[in-house]
Design an enzyme around this catalytic site. Sequence first.
Site: not given
Length: 321
Positions: A54, A61-63, A78, A122, A177
Site C-alpha cells: 500500500d 477521513s480513513n478512520l 498505512k 480500490d 470511495c
Amino acid sequence: MSRYARQEILPEVGTAGQSRLRRAHVAVIGAGGLGCPVLQYLVGAGVGRITLYDPDHVEESNLHRQPLYRMADITRPKAEAAAEALRRFNPEVQVSAHVAALHPGNAPALAQAADVVIDAADSFAVSYTLSDACRDAGTPLISASVLGQSGYAGGFCGPAPSLRAVFPELPATAATCASAGVFGPAVGLLGSLQAQLALQVLLGIGTPLGSLVTLDLSSLRFGGFSFLGTPEPQAIWPFLCPEMLRPEDLVIELRDPEEAPRPIAPPARRLPPEEIGSLAPGPGQRVVLCCATGLRAWRAATQLQAGGVDTIALMAAKACA
C-alpha cells in the site's frame, strides 16, 4: 485452549487445516477499507505469512471505515501502521509491509510467490493488472469492489475464469470511495467476505473460485452467481508501467499539461482524447495510451480498435506512482 481452538474444532479445519494456514502465503494489495478486515481476519486465523502493499498514508477521513488505525497513526504509511498493529495482535504471523504501489512491473513476481492474492486496492487498473498476473501464474485472486452501500466479492483465476472474463468492459465512471463515498459497514462486510473466501481457498473447502457474491445494503439484498465456464476475452489491452515501454512504441499522453506538466514517459506525444481518431500508427506498431486512472485510455483504445488498430496497451499513471 489454543488461540485457534474455536476454528480448529470445525470439521473443515482441524489440526491439518490449521497447519495448512500456518504454511500459507497471502499477498494483500491495499490496507484501506477492504484491506483492514481482510488483514485482521487472516492474521486472526493464523495465516503464516502475509505480504502487504500500500503506497498511501493514514488520513483522518480513513478512520470511520479502517479500524486498524488510530489518531496517532495519521500521516504514517498505512502498510507500516497496519503491520505494526497486526504483529501486536498475533506475533505468530509474519507480515512483510511494502510502502509501494502494485503495478504491472511487480505484479507477476508477487502472483508467482503467493498462494492467494487479495485485491483490496480500490483501483480498476490494479484489479486488471492483478487479474492478468494471477491468470498467467495460475494463482487464485480474491477481488472485491464497493461504493456507497453496494458491491461484490468473488474468486477469480487459478482454475477459474479471470476478472476480465467476468468484467470485460470498464465501468462508465472511475468513481472511488474517495469520490463517491462509502458506508463503513458495507466495506467491512465485503472485506470480511474476501477473508472468508481466501480461507476457503487455502483450506480447499467450498467453491469460492468461480463464484461472485453481491451485496446491496440499501435494500438489504444479497445475491450472487457462478461464472465457471465464462470464456476469456480473445484480446486484452494490458496495463504497463514506464519501464515496460519499448523504443518503437507510440506513446500517447492523454492528459493535458495542466493535469500532467510532465508526460509519464519522455517519448510520449500529447494528444487530446477527442483527437484520438486522427492517430496513424505504423504497421504493427504498439500504441500505448496513458491517463491518470486508465479510464480515458480504455475509451481511447475502444476508438482505435474500431478504426482497425490491433496492438494497444494502457498506462494508468496513478497505479504506476
